[in-house]
Design an enzyme around this catalytic site. Structure first.
Site, PDB file in Angstrom:
ATOM      1  N   GLY A   3       0.855  -1.192   0.000  1.00 36.61           N
ATOM      2  CA  GLY A   3       0.000   0.000   0.000  1.00 36.61           C
ATOM      3  C   GLY A   3       0.888   1.237   0.000  1.00 36.61           C
ATOM      4  O   GLY A   3       1.990   1.230  -0.542  1.00 36.61           O
ATOM      5  N   HIS A  31       6.947   1.801  18.907  1.00 42.81           N
ATOM      6  CA  HIS A  31       5.876   2.242  18.009  1.00 42.81           C
ATOM      7  C   HIS A  31       6.057   3.728  17.646  1.00 42.81           C
ATOM      8  O   HIS A  31       5.188   4.562  17.924  1.00 42.81           O
ATOM      9  CB  HIS A  31       4.494   2.001  18.641  1.00 42.81           C
ATOM     10  CG  HIS A  31       3.406   1.942  17.612  1.00 42.81           C
ATOM     11  ND1 HIS A  31       2.293   1.128  17.743  1.00 42.81           N
ATOM     12  CD2 HIS A  31       3.238   2.596  16.432  1.00 42.81           C
ATOM     13  CE1 HIS A  31       1.518   1.293  16.690  1.00 42.81           C
ATOM     14  NE2 HIS A  31       2.062   2.173  15.879  1.00 42.81           N
ATOM     15  N   ILE A  32       7.196   4.004  17.011  1.00 36.51           N
ATOM     16  CA  ILE A  32       7.520   5.396  16.645  1.00 36.51           C
ATOM     17  C   ILE A  32       7.577   5.580  15.127  1.00 36.51           C
ATOM     18  O   ILE A  32       8.210   6.520  14.626  1.00 36.51           O
ATOM     19  CB  ILE A  32       8.867   5.847  17.273  1.00 36.51           C
ATOM     20  CG1 ILE A  32       9.996   4.842  16.962  1.00 36.51           C
ATOM     21  CG2 ILE A  32       8.712   6.049  18.771  1.00 36.51           C
ATOM     22  CD1 ILE A  32      11.388   5.339  17.337  1.00 36.51           C
ATOM     23  N   GLY A  33       6.889   4.681  14.398  1.00 32.30           N
ATOM     24  CA  GLY A  33       6.942   4.739  12.932  1.00 32.30           C
ATOM     25  C   GLY A  33       6.661   6.121  12.363  1.00 32.30           C
ATOM     26  O   GLY A  33       7.369   6.608  11.484  1.00 32.30           O
ATOM     27  N   ILE A  46       2.542   2.804   2.526  1.00 27.94           N
ATOM     28  CA  ILE A  46       3.825   2.693   3.249  1.00 27.94           C
ATOM     29  C   ILE A  46       4.688   1.603   2.618  1.00 27.94           C
ATOM     30  O   ILE A  46       5.905   1.782   2.438  1.00 27.94           O
ATOM     31  CB  ILE A  46       3.576   2.426   4.752  1.00 27.94           C
ATOM     32  CG1 ILE A  46       2.819   3.615   5.372  1.00 27.94           C
ATOM     33  CG2 ILE A  46       4.897   2.202   5.483  1.00 27.94           C
ATOM     34  CD1 ILE A  46       2.284   3.369   6.765  1.00 27.94           C
ATOM     35  N   SER A  70       0.398  -8.721  -2.132  1.00 33.84           N
ATOM     36  CA  SER A  70      -0.725  -7.836  -1.822  1.00 33.84           C
ATOM     37  C   SER A  70      -1.979  -8.534  -2.305  1.00 33.84           C
ATOM     38  O   SER A  70      -1.898  -9.401  -3.171  1.00 33.84           O
ATOM     39  CB  SER A  70      -0.559  -6.504  -2.555  1.00 33.84           C
ATOM     40  OG  SER A  70      -0.638  -5.426  -1.661  1.00 33.84           O
ATOM     41  N   ARG A  71      -3.107  -8.148  -1.782  1.00 33.85           N
ATOM     42  CA  ARG A  71      -4.339  -8.825  -2.214  1.00 33.85           C
ATOM     43  C   ARG A  71      -4.632  -8.529  -3.676  1.00 33.85           C
ATOM     44  O   ARG A  71      -5.133  -9.355  -4.407  1.00 33.85           O
ATOM     45  CB  ARG A  71      -5.515  -8.381  -1.350  1.00 33.85           C
ATOM     46  CG  ARG A  71      -5.426  -8.925   0.055  1.00 33.85           C
ATOM     47  CD  ARG A  71      -6.590  -8.473   0.860  1.00 33.85           C
ATOM     48  NE  ARG A  71      -6.712  -7.014   0.857  1.00 33.85           N
ATOM     49  CZ  ARG A  71      -7.574  -6.340   1.572  1.00 33.85           C
ATOM     50  NH1 ARG A  71      -8.421  -6.985   2.329  1.00 33.85           N
ATOM     51  NH2 ARG A  71      -7.615  -5.027   1.540  1.00 33.85           N
ATOM     52  N   THR A  72      -4.284  -7.319  -4.082  1.00 32.65           N
ATOM     53  CA  THR A  72      -4.576  -6.931  -5.469  1.00 32.65           C
ATOM     54  C   THR A  72      -3.273  -6.553  -6.172  1.00 32.65           C
ATOM     55  O   THR A  72      -2.326  -6.104  -5.531  1.00 32.65           O
ATOM     56  CB  THR A  72      -5.516  -5.714  -5.497  1.00 32.65           C
ATOM     57  OG1 THR A  72      -4.959  -4.699  -4.656  1.00 32.65           O
ATOM     58  CG2 THR A  72      -6.895  -6.068  -4.975  1.00 32.65           C
ATOM     59  N   ARG A 123       1.491  -3.790  12.545  1.00 30.42           N
ATOM     60  CA  ARG A 123       0.869  -3.901  13.864  1.00 30.42           C
ATOM     61  C   ARG A 123       1.385  -5.187  14.513  1.00 30.42           C
ATOM     62  O   ARG A 123       1.545  -6.211  13.817  1.00 30.42           O
ATOM     63  CB  ARG A 123      -0.656  -3.972  13.776  1.00 30.42           C
ATOM     64  CG  ARG A 123      -1.344  -2.656  13.523  1.00 30.42           C
ATOM     65  CD  ARG A 123      -1.269  -1.700  14.732  1.00 30.42           C
ATOM     66  NE  ARG A 123      -1.985  -0.465  14.472  1.00 30.42           N
ATOM     67  CZ  ARG A 123      -1.440   0.657  13.997  1.00 30.42           C
ATOM     68  NH1 ARG A 123      -0.155   0.720  13.723  1.00 30.42           N
ATOM     69  NH2 ARG A 123      -2.186   1.742  13.820  1.00 30.42           N
ATOM     70  N   GLU A 166       1.473  -4.457  23.526  1.00 30.82           N
ATOM     71  CA  GLU A 166       2.032  -3.122  23.423  1.00 30.82           C
ATOM     72  C   GLU A 166       1.429  -2.254  24.516  1.00 30.82           C
ATOM     73  O   GLU A 166       0.201  -2.286  24.660  1.00 30.82           O
ATOM     74  CB  GLU A 166       1.671  -2.537  22.043  1.00 30.82           C
ATOM     75  CG  GLU A 166       2.812  -1.826  21.387  1.00 30.82           C
ATOM     76  CD  GLU A 166       2.512  -1.435  19.958  1.00 30.82           C
ATOM     77  OE1 GLU A 166       1.866  -0.380  19.783  1.00 30.82           O
ATOM     78  OE2 GLU A 166       2.899  -2.165  19.031  1.00 30.82           O
TER      79      GLU A 166
HETATM   80  P1  NAP Z   1      -2.641   1.091   2.902  1.00 31.33           P
HETATM   81  O1  NAP Z   1      -2.190   2.094   1.898  1.00 31.33           O
HETATM   82  O2  NAP Z   1      -4.084   0.796   3.033  1.00 31.33           O
HETATM   83  O3  NAP Z   1      -1.833  -0.256   2.600  1.00 31.33           O
HETATM   84  C1  NAP Z   1      -2.127  -1.483   3.185  1.00 31.33           C
HETATM   85  C2  NAP Z   1      -1.779  -2.569   2.189  1.00 31.33           C
HETATM   86  O4  NAP Z   1      -1.939  -3.833   2.834  1.00 31.33           O
HETATM   87  C3  NAP Z   1      -2.667  -2.573   0.961  1.00 31.33           C
HETATM   88  O5  NAP Z   1      -1.845  -2.622  -0.184  1.00 31.33           O
HETATM   89  C4  NAP Z   1      -3.459  -3.871   1.077  1.00 31.33           C
HETATM   90  O6  NAP Z   1      -3.664  -4.511  -0.137  1.00 31.33           O
HETATM   91  C5  NAP Z   1      -2.502  -4.717   1.886  1.00 31.33           C
HETATM   92  N1  NAP Z   1      -3.185  -5.831   2.533  1.00 31.33           N
HETATM   93  C6  NAP Z   1      -4.311  -5.828   3.263  1.00 31.33           C
HETATM   94  N2  NAP Z   1      -4.614  -7.054   3.680  1.00 31.33           N
HETATM   95  C7  NAP Z   1      -3.665  -7.880   3.163  1.00 31.33           C
HETATM   96  C8  NAP Z   1      -3.419  -9.251   3.221  1.00 31.33           C
HETATM   97  N3  NAP Z   1      -4.249 -10.061   3.884  1.00 31.33           N
HETATM   98  N4  NAP Z   1      -2.333  -9.750   2.592  1.00 31.33           N
HETATM   99  C9  NAP Z   1      -1.500  -8.946   1.912  1.00 31.33           C
HETATM  100  N5  NAP Z   1      -1.677  -7.610   1.820  1.00 31.33           N
HETATM  101  C10 NAP Z   1      -2.746  -7.091   2.431  1.00 31.33           C
HETATM  102  O7  NAP Z   1      -2.152   1.506   4.351  1.00 31.33           O
HETATM  103  P2  NAP Z   1      -0.802   2.274   4.770  1.00 31.33           P
HETATM  104  O8  NAP Z   1      -1.068   3.720   4.870  1.00 31.33           O
HETATM  105  O9  NAP Z   1       0.308   1.805   3.918  1.00 31.33           O
HETATM  106  O10 NAP Z   1      -0.647   1.722   6.260  1.00 31.33           O
HETATM  107  C11 NAP Z   1      -0.491   0.342   6.495  1.00 31.33           C
HETATM  108  C12 NAP Z   1      -0.495   0.045   7.978  1.00 31.33           C
HETATM  109  O11 NAP Z   1       0.735   0.461   8.563  1.00 31.33           O
HETATM  110  C13 NAP Z   1      -1.558   0.758   8.801  1.00 31.33           C
HETATM  111  O12 NAP Z   1      -2.834   0.151   8.705  1.00 31.33           O
HETATM  112  C14 NAP Z   1      -0.989   0.703  10.195  1.00 31.33           C
HETATM  113  O13 NAP Z   1      -1.447  -0.471  10.847  1.00 31.33           O
HETATM  114  C15 NAP Z   1       0.512   0.609   9.961  1.00 31.33           C
HETATM  115  N6  NAP Z   1       1.210   1.821  10.400  1.00 31.33           N
HETATM  116  C16 NAP Z   1       2.118   1.741  11.403  1.00 31.33           C
HETATM  117  C17 NAP Z   1       2.800   2.863  11.807  1.00 31.33           C
HETATM  118  C18 NAP Z   1       3.826   2.813  12.900  1.00 31.33           C
HETATM  119  O14 NAP Z   1       3.974   3.781  13.619  1.00 31.33           O
HETATM  120  N7  NAP Z   1       4.552   1.737  13.042  1.00 31.33           N
HETATM  121  C19 NAP Z   1       2.550   4.106  11.204  1.00 31.33           C
HETATM  122  C20 NAP Z   1       1.608   4.155  10.175  1.00 31.33           C
HETATM  123  C21 NAP Z   1       0.934   3.006   9.789  1.00 31.33           C
HETATM  124  P3  NAP Z   1      -4.867  -4.118  -1.123  1.00 31.33           P
HETATM  125  O15 NAP Z   1      -4.505  -2.757  -1.613  1.00 31.33           O
HETATM  126  O16 NAP Z   1      -4.775  -5.142  -2.185  1.00 31.33           O
HETATM  127  O17 NAP Z   1      -6.108  -4.155  -0.313  1.00 31.33           O
END
Ligand code: NAP
Length: 343
Positions: A178, A307-309, A180, A199-201, A259, A288
């Protein structure tokens, strides 16, 4: 701003004296944030900021839901059904200053028609930077090196001292391409790494970068580094468990900035003891916060950050600004820019 010292008593909004005195809508902000955005809200809203360093207890969240028009939340606040039910008829929106919303009962928000929004995009680069930093730190044993020097062990230059893994030419597996995941893949590409992703798609732009889509098992088997970037959902909970960990190369490095529960922690501990993966570099854990006596921290091949991403200053300021933009839109009766439920 009302930086209160103690929680206010539970009062339904129609009996809330503050609300009667001031016709202004009320906002509860569950943390102090960097920047001036909260202060700027005060001209139009009655703003209360939770003064503690740690999150407000659930009973405080319920109380505020019953009293306030809006709550600005963080990813650590447990916004469960009871909070939405407490806010029924009063609460007009929850705007979260973060992208992951696994802490929010979105089904309850939908049922009760209370809008919930998140803050995607503005923390993408910060989080990808941290994932990349964890990867390099683990590969080049930076934290170990620092501890080595501080422990007074640096007696000589030696050809075998703290030998690490090379990035150039190595294969990196991105789980969840996605926002990130793609930003992380771009950084890897800049370091001349081969990128596999699952990725799913299919991601239309990926092929142009030379990034190759594969199933999860292939990614785990082929990659020297595996970085997790999915949201936490019922589908991704324990996505990486014993079976998946056993597929990884013995000296592979697992990076998790997604997560904690995307990885089964007990399975990870057992696998790390057997050196597969060789190292886990984790910004997120389950549980956590990670207690200091947790078994994970007894293992030498684990690196943990708290958790400071998204924690660079501009990103944190921008996350709150997006939450406030969503709040203003809901307040104006418009569709918020980033709805995730209840809209
Ligand atoms: P995003 O743009 O929605 O990307 C998530 C990706 O995960 C999408 O490409 C999605 O695929 C894929 N996905 C979902 N379910 C899946 C599965 N079962 N198998 C494989 N891929 C799968 O979200 P983002 O903005 O990149 O953020 C992602 C996550 O990072 C957040 O939800 C959050 O939990 C985490 N995060 C952590 C921090 C930190 O401080 N450590 C900071 C920010 C975010 P599809 O597009 O095909 O649905």
């Amino acid at each position: 701003m009302h930086d209160i010292a103690a929680p206010r008593p539970l009062l339904p909004s129609h009996r809330n004296p503050l609300k009667n005195v001031s016709a202004r809508p009320r906002i509860f902000v569950t943390r102090k944030w960097p920047g001036n955005a909260v202060a700027e809200l005060e001209s139009d809203f009655e703003v209360e900021v939770w003064p503690e360093y740690t999150r407000p207890p659930i009973d405080v969240l319920r109380e505020r839901a019953a009293q306030c028009d809006y709550i600005i939340t963080t990813i650590e606040d447990p916004i469960d059904r009871s909070v939405f039910e407490a806010g029924k008829g009063v609460l007009r929106g929850i705007t979260q200053a973060g992208v992951g919303v696994d802490n929010v009962d979105r089904a309850a928000a939908d049922e009760l028609g209370i809008p919930v929004t998140n803050a995607p995009g503005v923390l993408t680069d910060a989080t990808a930077d941290l994932a990349f930093a964890l990867m390099v730190s683990a590969a080049r044993r930076i934290v170990e090196g620092d501890a080595y020097v501080r422990a007074g062990k640096w007696s000589s230059w030696h050809p075998s001292l703290l030998l690490g893994k090379a990035l150039k030419g190595a294969t990196v597996g991105v789980v969840g391409l996605g926002r990130i995941g793609a930003a992380f893949a771009e950084r890897c590409q800049g370091f001349h790494m081969r990128v596999l992703y699952t990725s799913r798609t299919e991601k239309p732009g990926a092929a142009a970068h030379g990034w190759i889509r594969a199933d999860l098992d292939t990614v785990l088997k082929d990659a020297d580094f595996v970085s997790l970037h999915t949201p936490l959902t019922e589908e991704t909970r324990h996505l990486i468990s014993s079976r998946e960990l056993a597929l990884m190369k013995p000296d592979a490095i697992l990076i998790n900035t997604a997560r904690g529960p995307v990885v089964n922690t007990d399975d990870l501990i057992q696998s790390l003891k057997q050196g597969r993966p060789g190292i886990a570099a984790l910004d997120v854990t389950d549980p956590e916060p990670l207690p200091v006596d947790h078994e994970l921290l007894t293992l030498p091949n684990v690196l943990v950050t708290p958790h400071i991403g998204s924690s660079d200053h501009p990103s944190r300021v921008a996350m709150l600004e997006v939450a406030i933009r969503n709040l203003h839109a809901i307040h104006a009766g418009e569709r918020p820019p980033s709805p995730v439920a209840g809209v």
